[in-house]
Motif scaffolding. Structure first.
Motif, PDB file in Angstrom:
ATOM      1  N   ILE A 192      -1.089  12.067   0.579  1.00 41.06           N
ATOM      2  CA  ILE A 192      -2.165  13.036   0.791  1.00 41.06           C
ATOM      3  C   ILE A 192      -2.591  13.486  -0.592  1.00 41.06           C
ATOM      4  N   ASP A 232      13.087  -0.641  -5.316  1.00 42.08           N
ATOM      5  CA  ASP A 232      11.957  -0.976  -6.171  1.00 42.08           C
ATOM      6  C   ASP A 232      10.774  -0.035  -5.951  1.00 42.08           C
ATOM      7  N   THR A 258      -0.749  11.061 -10.104  1.00 45.51           N
ATOM      8  CA  THR A 258      -1.959  11.344  -9.327  1.00 45.51           C
ATOM      9  C   THR A 258      -1.944  12.678  -8.614  1.00 45.51           C
ATOM     10  N   ARG A 283       6.557   7.566  -9.809  1.00 47.48           N
ATOM     11  CA  ARG A 283       5.604   7.472 -10.903  1.00 47.48           C
ATOM     12  C   ARG A 283       4.188   7.801 -10.438  1.00 47.48           C
ATOM     13  N   LEU A 284       3.830   7.227  -9.284  1.00 49.46           N
ATOM     14  CA  LEU A 284       2.479   7.451  -8.761  1.00 49.46           C
ATOM     15  C   LEU A 284       2.253   8.916  -8.432  1.00 49.46           C
ATOM     16  N   TYR A 339       0.904   5.322   0.861  1.00 44.40           N
ATOM     17  CA  TYR A 339       0.143   6.342   1.564  1.00 44.40           C
ATOM     18  C   TYR A 339       0.573   7.725   1.108  1.00 44.40           C
ATOM     19  N   LEU A 379       8.530   3.442  -8.095  1.00 41.93           N
ATOM     20  CA  LEU A 379       7.084   3.334  -8.230  1.00 41.93           C
ATOM     21  C   LEU A 379       6.408   4.557  -7.627  1.00 41.93           C
ATOM     22  N   GLU A 380       6.859   4.966  -6.452  1.00 36.11           N
ATOM     23  CA  GLU A 380       6.256   6.112  -5.779  1.00 36.11           C
ATOM     24  C   GLU A 380       6.381   7.373  -6.618  1.00 36.11           C
ATOM     25  N   ARG A 417      -4.314  18.182   0.562  1.00 32.66           N
ATOM     26  CA  ARG A 417      -3.077  18.925   0.771  1.00 32.66           C
ATOM     27  C   ARG A 417      -3.380  20.411   0.740  1.00 32.66           C
ATOM     28  N   GLU A 464       0.862  -1.168   0.000  1.00 35.99           N
ATOM     29  CA  GLU A 464       0.000   0.000   0.000  1.00 35.99           C
ATOM     30  C   GLU A 464       0.902   1.221   0.000  1.00 35.99           C
ATOM     31  N   PHE A 520      -0.735  13.065  -5.726  1.00 37.03           N
ATOM     32  CA  PHE A 520      -0.623  12.801  -4.289  1.00 37.03           C
ATOM     33  C   PHE A 520       0.796  13.146  -3.825  1.00 37.03           C
ATOM     34  N   SER A 521       0.899  13.690  -2.629  1.00 37.02           N
ATOM     35  CA  SER A 521       2.236  13.767  -2.040  1.00 37.02           C
ATOM     36  C   SER A 521       2.381  12.542  -1.158  1.00 37.02           C
ATOM     37  N   ILE A 522       3.331  11.736  -1.481  1.00 34.84           N
ATOM     38  CA  ILE A 522       3.434  10.426  -0.851  1.00 34.84           C
ATOM     39  C   ILE A 522       4.279  10.509   0.403  1.00 34.84           C
ATOM     40  N   TYR A 523       3.742   9.981   1.489  1.00 32.66           N
ATOM     41  CA  TYR A 523       4.498  10.074   2.745  1.00 32.66           C
ATOM     42  C   TYR A 523       4.923   8.714   3.264  1.00 32.66           C
ATOM     43  N   GLY A 524       4.528   7.658   2.605  1.00 31.26           N
ATOM     44  CA  GLY A 524       4.968   6.370   3.127  1.00 31.26           C
ATOM     45  C   GLY A 524       4.407   5.223   2.329  1.00 31.26           C
ATOM     46  N   HIS A 525       4.849   4.061   2.674  1.00 34.89           N
ATOM     47  CA  HIS A 525       4.294   2.881   2.030  1.00 34.89           C
ATOM     48  C   HIS A 525       4.423   1.713   2.990  1.00 34.89           C
TER      49      HIS A 525
END
Lengths: 148, 148
Positions: free
Chosen positions: A136, B110, B122, B117-118, A134, B114-115, A141, A132, B124-129
């Motif tokens: 915002i 890896d 999208t 790209r996502l 995560y 991916l992050e 945001r 998964e 989104f500001s990604i803060y974790g996985h």
DNA sequence: CAGCGGTTGAGAACGGTTCTCACACGTCGT
DNA sequence: ACGACGTGTGAGAACCGTTCTCAACCGCTG
């Protein structure tokens, strides 16, 4: 074989397995599949109470759908457990930790390769993974920035 | 900067944050860090009862260690929630779904890609996985094969 | 050595989840 | 069409993991 609208096949999935697709199960499925964000069991139970669906049934059905791979368990930033309906087939959720909006993506290309490496290195026979991401979402945001 | 035995730095982590590293916290940490497989809170509480550690303290400390990023939550094949002590720094668990043995690996290369790209796709500001890989370890596979 | 803030343990309280059981529904055989 | 049977369901009780409460304790600091 990639179905453009796999959501409607749920009934077929049940039929194939010989599991009755009852009115309650349809309602519960619709609740999760119809939402664009992850929902908790409590929310589903509250939302469907007026439809005459008991909470025991919601719990049972969520477990059933989970077993069938039709519902994925995720959690928001506060740690609350939510469920989200993935399209049939394998994909991973990108979850907004604030509003729980879910965007699904296919990250299997990245993971498969990793799994092969791990399997070779450790001797484990790998049967699954859980990925998964995560973040915002842009809307949240903006709001967080505004109130900060 | 990569510490070969990061486990021993726990005390330093606490000290840096000004959090007391009490006898009970050490015992609880040792319980998880000393095990080569994930353990449940109940198991920890049972195992430490004789040391005079109350279960409330186990719950509190597991939450604390989790917040500090020193304990990761995983689940075995039956869905039971377990905790496992990662080395300090970022890594992911490969869990045997049967015996809960945990092998840690670094899969960030890896995922990072991916992050990115996502995030681009999208907004989104990604803060974790969260990435866990599930498998059956060689020992358990042998046993399952034997009894089947 | 007294004061003080933070931690702890025992037990109560809480709340989410599961279980129980009587009833409703749909299916199948007659 | 009808009746028996298996399965699903709803209401509420029971269960159990988790959190809360509060008095006692510990380790600091001055």
């Amino acid at each position: 074989m990639t179905d453009p609208e796999p959501t409607h096949d749920i009934e077929a999935v049940f039929r194939e397995k010989g599991i009755p697709f009852t009115r309650q199960r349809r309602l519960i499925w619709d609740f999760f599949a119809g939402a664009d964000r992850a929902a908790t069991i409590t929310e589903a139970a509250d939302g469907l109470r007026s439809e005459g669906v008991g909470q025991a049934t919601v719990y049972r059905t969520v477990a059933l759908l989970g077993d069938l791979g039709l519902l994925a368990r995720v959690q928001d930033r506060s740690g609350e457990i939510c469920y989200t309906a993935p399209p049939i087939g394998h994909s991973h959720p990108l979850i907004c930790g604030v509003c729980r909006r879910v965007v699904r993506f296919d990250g299997d290309g990245d993971v498969k390769e990793l799994e092969a490496r791990l399997s070779a290195a450790t001797g484990f026979s790998i049967y699954g993974h859980h990925l998964e991401v995560y973040g915002i979402c842009p809307d949240c945001r903006r709001e967080e920035g505004a109130q900060a």
